[in-house]
Design a protein around this motif. Sequence first.
Motif, mmCIF file in Angstrom:
data_model
loop_
_atom_site.group_PDB
_atom_site.id
_atom_site.type_symbol
_atom_site.label_atom_id
_atom_site.label_comp_id
_atom_site.label_asym_id
_atom_site.label_seq_id
_atom_site.Cartn_x
_atom_site.Cartn_y
_atom_site.Cartn_z
ATOM 1 N N SER A 1 -12.793 7.632 -3.559
ATOM 2 C CA SER A 1 -13.637 7.595 -2.674
ATOM 3 C C SER A 1 -15.163 7.327 -3.175
ATOM 4 O O SER A 1 -15.587 7.458 -4.493
ATOM 5 N N THR A 2 -15.929 6.423 -2.486
ATOM 6 C CA THR A 2 -17.149 5.892 -2.789
ATOM 7 C C THR A 2 -18.213 6.597 -1.989
ATOM 8 O O THR A 2 -19.265 5.922 -1.617
ATOM 9 N N LEU B 1 -2.855 -3.814 -8.719
ATOM 10 C CA LEU B 1 -3.979 -3.837 -8.003
ATOM 11 C C LEU B 1 -4.732 -5.099 -7.649
ATOM 12 O O LEU B 1 -5.159 -5.274 -6.504
ATOM 13 N N ALA C 1 -13.935 2.531 -9.400
ATOM 14 C CA ALA C 1 -14.394 1.727 -8.179
ATOM 15 C C ALA C 1 -15.681 1.164 -8.838
ATOM 16 O O ALA C 1 -16.664 1.771 -9.381
ATOM 17 N N GLU D 1 1.471 4.315 -2.733
ATOM 18 C CA GLU D 1 1.173 5.587 -2.322
ATOM 19 C C GLU D 1 2.227 6.481 -3.015
ATOM 20 O O GLU D 1 1.947 7.691 -3.322
ATOM 21 N N TYR E 1 -8.887 2.945 -8.340
ATOM 22 C CA TYR E 1 -7.534 3.839 -7.872
ATOM 23 C C TYR E 1 -7.518 4.961 -8.935
ATOM 24 O O TYR E 1 -7.578 4.643 -10.127
ATOM 25 N N LYS F 1 -3.903 6.660 -5.495
ATOM 26 C CA LYS F 1 -4.787 7.122 -4.406
ATOM 27 C C LYS F 1 -6.052 6.365 -4.716
ATOM 28 O O LYS F 1 -6.683 6.058 -5.696
ATOM 29 N N GLU F 2 -6.758 5.920 -3.444
ATOM 30 C CA GLU F 2 -8.175 5.236 -3.567
ATOM 31 C C GLU F 2 -9.226 6.028 -3.901
ATOM 32 O O GLU F 2 -9.112 7.235 -3.419
ATOM 33 N N LYS G 1 -12.530 -1.796 -5.166
ATOM 34 C CA LYS G 1 -12.084 -0.530 -4.661
ATOM 35 C C LYS G 1 -11.457 -0.116 -6.402
ATOM 36 O O LYS G 1 -10.866 -0.555 -6.963
ATOM 37 N N ALA H 1 0.936 -1.314 0.051
ATOM 38 C CA ALA H 1 -0.019 0.222 0.024
ATOM 39 C C ALA H 1 0.788 1.251 0.042
ATOM 40 O O ALA H 1 0.777 2.028 -0.922
ATOM 41 N N ASP I 1 -5.934 -6.416 -3.958
ATOM 42 C CA ASP I 1 -7.469 -6.888 -3.859
ATOM 43 C C ASP I 1 -7.281 -8.146 -3.023
ATOM 44 O O ASP I 1 -8.012 -8.485 -1.974
ATOM 45 N N GLU J 1 -5.912 -7.970 0.595
ATOM 46 C CA GLU J 1 -7.100 -7.309 1.397
ATOM 47 C C GLU J 1 -8.121 -8.377 1.776
ATOM 48 O O GLU J 1 -8.730 -8.420 3.006
#
Lengths: 153, 153
Positions: free
Chosen positions: A104-105, B59, A147, A96, A137, A101-102, A135, A92, B63, B66
């Motif tokens: 937003s949801t 990615l 996403a 970064e 990115y 960057k993830e 997710k 992660a 996943d 996670e």
Amino acid sequence: MADEQVQHDEQQEDAAAEVVEDDRLLRLAADFENYKKRVARERAEYVTFANERLIKELLPVLDDLERALQAADEHEEAKLEEGVELVHRALASLLERHGVKEISTEGKFDPHVHEALLSQPSEAEEGSVIDVVQKGYTIGDRVVRPARVIVSE
Amino acid sequence: MADEQVQHDEQQEDAAAEVVEDDRLLRLAADFENYKKRVARERAEYVTFANERLIKELLPVLDDLERALQAADEHEEAKLEEGVELVHRALASLLERHGVKEISTEGKFDPHVHEALLSQPSEAEEGSVIDVVQKGYTIGDRVVRPARVIVSE
């Protein structure tokens, strides 16, 4: 005679100027050609080097994963779990560092960064994201992966 | 009069030829300048794109990690172990696709691809690798990371 001489000199000067001009043109054309060749060569190298830096950073992640698997082999469950957390943190933070960057949801569905897999009736406001299946990115302002979400009907 | 006319025409032709030549030179110089600017712009993009492709492939690894952590949270040990194996296979095959190869540590110590951390007395032949502390990797003919090894005295 004097006139002819002047004319002759002028012609010679013109011819000399043309040779100089021709020479500059030829040299510039040759420089341009060489530059193009060098750029093509470098282009391939850039990609290799860029990948190599990232790959170098990935090797410790692979090391940690192998240590975690070894712990699993030896039935050291706590060590296995710890190892997986370590690997996750390492990967992660690597992403970064590379500007990932993830997405937003929270709130409204945004077609620029979300992909609606299906819509379902829900108590949430119509058109809002109610679940995240995968997710998403970004890197900078580019979407690397949208996403994948479920949207409220 | 006729002579003067010829001379005048010749001068005009020379002047016209010079203008054409000048024009070609200026245009070539401008093309070269534009090309250089474009190359500089693209250079930065190549690195970004090259990294982006690799990051995109990373990615799914994130996943899977996670999901494995989630299994750990839910104390599903078998699922955790299975997940870690999946992540390891995925990352190893990603690196392989990008030309990454493990450095062999069989036999003699090779200073080009090995780094000796220490030497120890052993029954093995002098100068042979007897243990690997950290695996090493190459991309093509480049050493990304030497294998860190212990050598027989």
